[in-house]
Design a protein around this motif. Structure first.
Motif, mmCIF file in Angstrom:
data_model
loop_
_atom_site.group_PDB
_atom_site.id
_atom_site.type_symbol
_atom_site.label_atom_id
_atom_site.label_comp_id
_atom_site.label_asym_id
_atom_site.label_seq_id
_atom_site.Cartn_x
_atom_site.Cartn_y
_atom_site.Cartn_z
ATOM 1 N N ARG A 291 -5.019 -5.483 -11.862
ATOM 2 C CA ARG A 291 -3.777 -4.738 -12.104
ATOM 3 C C ARG A 291 -3.601 -3.527 -11.190
ATOM 4 N NH1 ARG A 291 -0.929 -6.239 -16.352
ATOM 5 N NH2 ARG A 291 0.122 -4.225 -16.417
ATOM 6 N N MET A 292 -4.338 -3.449 -10.101
ATOM 7 C CA MET A 292 -4.146 -2.341 -9.176
ATOM 8 C C MET A 292 -2.776 -2.450 -8.504
ATOM 9 S SD MET A 292 -5.420 -5.045 -7.518
ATOM 10 C CE MET A 292 -7.206 -5.015 -7.459
ATOM 11 N N GLY A 293 -2.246 -1.320 -8.037
ATOM 12 C CA GLY A 293 -1.056 -1.375 -7.215
ATOM 13 C C GLY A 293 -1.384 -1.981 -5.864
ATOM 14 N N LEU A 294 -0.409 -2.592 -5.244
ATOM 15 C CA LEU A 294 -0.612 -3.231 -3.949
ATOM 16 C C LEU A 294 0.403 -2.708 -2.942
ATOM 17 C CD1 LEU A 294 -1.151 -6.937 -5.082
ATOM 18 C CD2 LEU A 294 -2.885 -5.423 -4.136
ATOM 19 N N GLY A 295 -0.020 -2.616 -1.697
ATOM 20 C CA GLY A 295 0.880 -2.272 -0.604
ATOM 21 C C GLY A 295 0.324 -2.851 0.676
ATOM 22 N N ASP A 296 1.193 -3.323 1.547
ATOM 23 C CA ASP A 296 0.669 -3.858 2.799
ATOM 24 C C ASP A 296 0.610 -2.754 3.846
ATOM 25 O OD1 ASP A 296 3.332 -3.967 4.198
ATOM 26 O OD2 ASP A 296 3.715 -5.533 2.723
ATOM 27 N N ALA A 297 -0.182 -2.979 4.878
ATOM 28 C CA ALA A 297 -0.508 -1.944 5.855
ATOM 29 C C ALA A 297 0.495 -1.850 7.000
ATOM 30 C CB ALA A 297 -1.907 -2.194 6.423
ATOM 31 N N SER A 298 1.558 -2.622 6.957
ATOM 32 C CA SER A 298 2.552 -2.601 8.030
ATOM 33 C C SER A 298 3.267 -1.258 8.088
ATOM 34 C CB SER A 298 3.579 -3.713 7.821
ATOM 35 O OG SER A 298 2.956 -4.974 7.717
ATOM 36 N N TYR A 299 3.868 -0.952 9.228
ATOM 37 C CA TYR A 299 4.706 0.247 9.314
ATOM 38 C C TYR A 299 5.881 0.141 8.348
ATOM 39 C CZ TYR A 299 2.180 1.638 13.549
ATOM 40 O OH TYR A 299 1.212 2.023 14.436
ATOM 41 N N ARG A 300 6.542 -1.005 8.331
ATOM 42 C CA ARG A 300 7.606 -1.266 7.348
ATOM 43 C C ARG A 300 6.950 -2.010 6.190
ATOM 44 N NH1 ARG A 300 12.774 -3.789 10.159
ATOM 45 N NH2 ARG A 300 13.780 -2.869 8.335
ATOM 46 N N PHE A 301 6.423 -1.251 5.255
ATOM 47 C CA PHE A 301 5.525 -1.818 4.249
ATOM 48 C C PHE A 301 6.254 -2.153 2.948
ATOM 49 C CE2 PHE A 301 5.615 2.759 3.756
ATOM 50 C CZ PHE A 301 5.687 2.949 2.390
ATOM 51 N N HIS A 302 5.646 -3.053 2.197
ATOM 52 C CA HIS A 302 6.073 -3.363 0.836
ATOM 53 C C HIS A 302 5.095 -2.711 -0.140
ATOM 54 C CE1 HIS A 302 7.192 -6.785 3.448
ATOM 55 N NE2 HIS A 302 8.310 -6.819 2.748
ATOM 56 N N TYR A 303 5.581 -2.383 -1.338
ATOM 57 C CA TYR A 303 4.714 -1.958 -2.431
ATOM 58 C C TYR A 303 5.059 -2.814 -3.646
ATOM 59 C CZ TYR A 303 8.950 0.658 -3.637
ATOM 60 O OH TYR A 303 10.248 1.001 -3.912
ATOM 61 N N TYR A 304 4.038 -3.139 -4.452
ATOM 62 C CA TYR A 304 4.317 -3.964 -5.621
ATOM 63 C C TYR A 304 3.224 -3.779 -6.663
ATOM 64 C CZ TYR A 304 2.127 -7.217 -2.145
ATOM 65 O OH TYR A 304 1.376 -7.794 -1.156
ATOM 66 N N ARG A 305 3.608 -4.043 -7.924
ATOM 67 C CA ARG A 305 2.698 -3.782 -9.040
ATOM 68 C C ARG A 305 3.149 -4.589 -10.254
ATOM 69 N NH1 ARG A 305 4.774 0.710 -12.164
ATOM 70 N NH2 ARG A 305 3.153 0.028 -13.623
ATOM 71 N N LEU A 306 2.228 -4.685 -11.213
ATOM 72 C CA LEU A 306 2.505 -5.338 -12.488
ATOM 73 C C LEU A 306 2.933 -4.317 -13.529
ATOM 74 C CD1 LEU A 306 -0.564 -7.752 -12.747
ATOM 75 C CD2 LEU A 306 1.830 -8.469 -12.546
ATOM 76 N N THR A 307 3.867 -4.714 -14.398
ATOM 77 C CA THR A 307 4.268 -3.871 -15.522
ATOM 78 C C THR A 307 3.455 -4.244 -16.753
ATOM 79 O OG1 THR A 307 5.964 -5.423 -16.270
ATOM 80 C CG2 THR A 307 6.618 -3.794 -14.611
ATOM 81 N N ARG A 308 3.685 -3.527 -17.838
ATOM 82 C CA ARG A 308 2.956 -3.795 -19.082
ATOM 83 C C ARG A 308 3.172 -5.233 -19.550
ATOM 84 N NH1 ARG A 308 4.686 -0.610 -24.472
ATOM 85 N NH2 ARG A 308 3.637 1.163 -23.483
ATOM 86 N N ASP A 309 4.391 -5.755 -19.408
ATOM 87 C CA ASP A 309 4.675 -7.120 -19.856
ATOM 88 C C ASP A 309 4.565 -8.139 -18.722
ATOM 89 O OD1 ASP A 309 6.910 -6.272 -18.492
ATOM 90 O OD2 ASP A 309 8.354 -6.988 -19.971
#
Length: 471
Positions: A291-309
């Motif tokens: 359940r850690m947060g995720l982000g890619d290492a690109s200059y134009r990066f994405h971030y993503y994570r799971l919610t409680r549900d």
């Protein structure tokens, strides 16, 4: 393959509501009444996002008998504080690399203070019984291109030198935590980031303020500030006035009544999608058990994570600036960006074919030329402000609130002696140079991502002048 993918993301977006998921709930608080009279206070706070709420609450903690008034143009938490990704970082400098580059002589202190600040946020969540799904999961940065593996190694080495609990993972090790065909490696900061529900944090801080005696007036924009009798400042609103000897201006990307902030702060629009809840089978398919947060290492990066549900929030990539620092409600919706994010989502998790998005939205972030907060004052020190958090304001705004209160009361503290606090970023040029420079930088970063991370002459020039963007 491309046609199938295009059909996939278009179908997945078809029923997504154009509103932030976090605030689209029946349990959101009822607005307070707007200010309709003249009133006096010991401290007036302009803005009801994290920055203003922390400032008001910490002021009451420091002096419970003080009279604190907070005025907010809309509803507390309705802007960036209620629509971000919910990544609460310990970093005060928009990442360790940015901090080491700009404040090398005090990075140890900045990191220590940042970690203590995150601990204090966790303590406040428990103490004030704020139900915001606070999880100290950390964040993993993943490489999706071979040249990014070297960047992960540099991040790991820097974190290790400061004694942080982190892990450098090869492709096979990353896949044991999260399954994606795009991942080549990862760096997991185990302690420096927490995941939370951003709107419920804002609403919880708002409740804590009210229970502590802070007077909150929502639907009350401040139109101008003037000097009042006895050295106080007067905040003029459509139907009332607040007079106070000390004022904290906490409007972030929004200019508010102090025009000088627009010389340093740039509002950029960031966008996000939220999926429907994943089934147990879908969760097993991606294996995201930690359940850690995720982000890619690109200059134009994405971030993503799971919610409680077990929904997935997926955002980032585009950071769009509009000519003249323009901010408008219609700019919160950008179908081209939503389609790009959906396409990238299914490239990251092709095993989730058939998953649908329930919400799509955007919001404005305050950034500046050093990509982390800066601090200032006006009216001979009677007004203090902080701005420029560049997307890490979920955590750093609490530290900024402490700085503003220190300065308003004339305190000499470890915080106020920091070069981070004493210096300002370079101002940005006026239009049309501002827009041209920002868009050239966006284009150059996209080009660098496509060419193995190689920075062109424009980006190298920015690096040389101290304006380079690195994450």
């Amino acid at each position: 393959m491309q046609a199938k993918g295009s059909k996939l993301w278009a179908s997945a977006l078809s029923a997504a509501a154009p509103t932030p998921y976090w605030t689209d709930r029946p349990d959101r608080p009822v607005p307070t009444e707007p200010l309709t009279t003249a009133t006096d206070a010991d401290l007036a706070v302009i803005g009801g996002g994290y920055s203003g709420l922390w400032t008001a609450l910490l002021a009451k903690e420091r002096n419970p008998g003080s009279d604190v008034v907070l005025v907010e143009s809309g509803m507390c938490g309705h802007a960036a504080s209620g629509r971000n990704g919910g990544f609460c970082s310990a970093s005060l400098t928009h990442g360790l690399n940015n901090g080491m580059e700009r404040f090398p002589d005090e990075i140890d202190d900045l990191e220590r203070l940042g970690r203590a600040n995150l601990d204090a946020i966790e303590d406040a969540v428990l103490r004030y019984r704020i139900d915001c799904d606070f999880e100290r999961t950390g964040e993993m940065e993943v490489a999706t291109a071979p040249h990014e593996l070297e960047w992960l190694q540099e991040n790991y080495d820097a974190a290790t030198s400061l004694g942080y609990r982190s892990e450098l993972l090869d492709a096979a090790a990353v896949q044991r935590h999260v399954h994606s065909p795009t991942y080549l490696g990862g760096w997991w900061d185990r302690d420096g980031v927490a995941m939370l529900d951003p709107a419920r944090l804002a609403w919880g801080l708002r409740r804590a303020c009210l229970e502590s005696g802070v007077r909150i007036y929502e639907g009350t924009p401040v139109q101008r500030i003037s000097r009042s009798h006895g050295g106080a400042l007067a905040l003029h609103t459509p139907h009332g006035e607040v007079r106070a000897p000390r004022v904290a201006l906490c409007t972030s990307a929004f200019q508010g009544p102090l025009a000088r902030i627009s010389r340093h702060v740039v509002p950029v629009y960031d966008y996000a999608l939220m999926t429907e809840p994943l089934t147990g089978e879908q969760l097993d398919a991606i294996g995201w058990s930690s359940r850690m947060g995720l982000g890619d290492a690109s200059y134009r990066f994405h971030y993503y994570r799971l919610t409680r549900d077990n929904r997935i929030l997926f955002g980032g990539y585009d950071a769009i600036y509009h000519y003249g620092n323009r901010i408008a409600p219609q700019l919160e919706y950008n179908e081209e960006t939503f389609e790009t994010l959906a396409r990238h989502f299914f490239q990251t998790f092709p095993q989730l074919d058939g998953l649908r998005f329930t919400h799509r939205w955007g919001g404005v972030i305050d950034t500046c030329s050093r990509f982390c907060a800066y601090f200032g004052s006006a009216y001979k020190g009677r007004l203090a402000y902080a701005a420029g958090y560049t997307g890490l304001g979920v955590g750093a705004t609490r530290f900024g609130a402490e700085v503003m209160l220190d300065r308003l009361w004339g305190l000499d503290t470890e915080r106020t002696r920091l070069r981070l606090v004493r210096t300002r970023p370079l101002p940005l040029p006026p239009e049309p140079l501002r827009s041209a420079g920002i868009n050239l930088t966006r284009w150059s970063l996209a080009r660098a991502d496509a060419h193995h991370g190689r920075r062109n002459l424009w980006l190298k020039t920015l690096d040389y002048t101290g304006l380079g963007f690195d994450s």
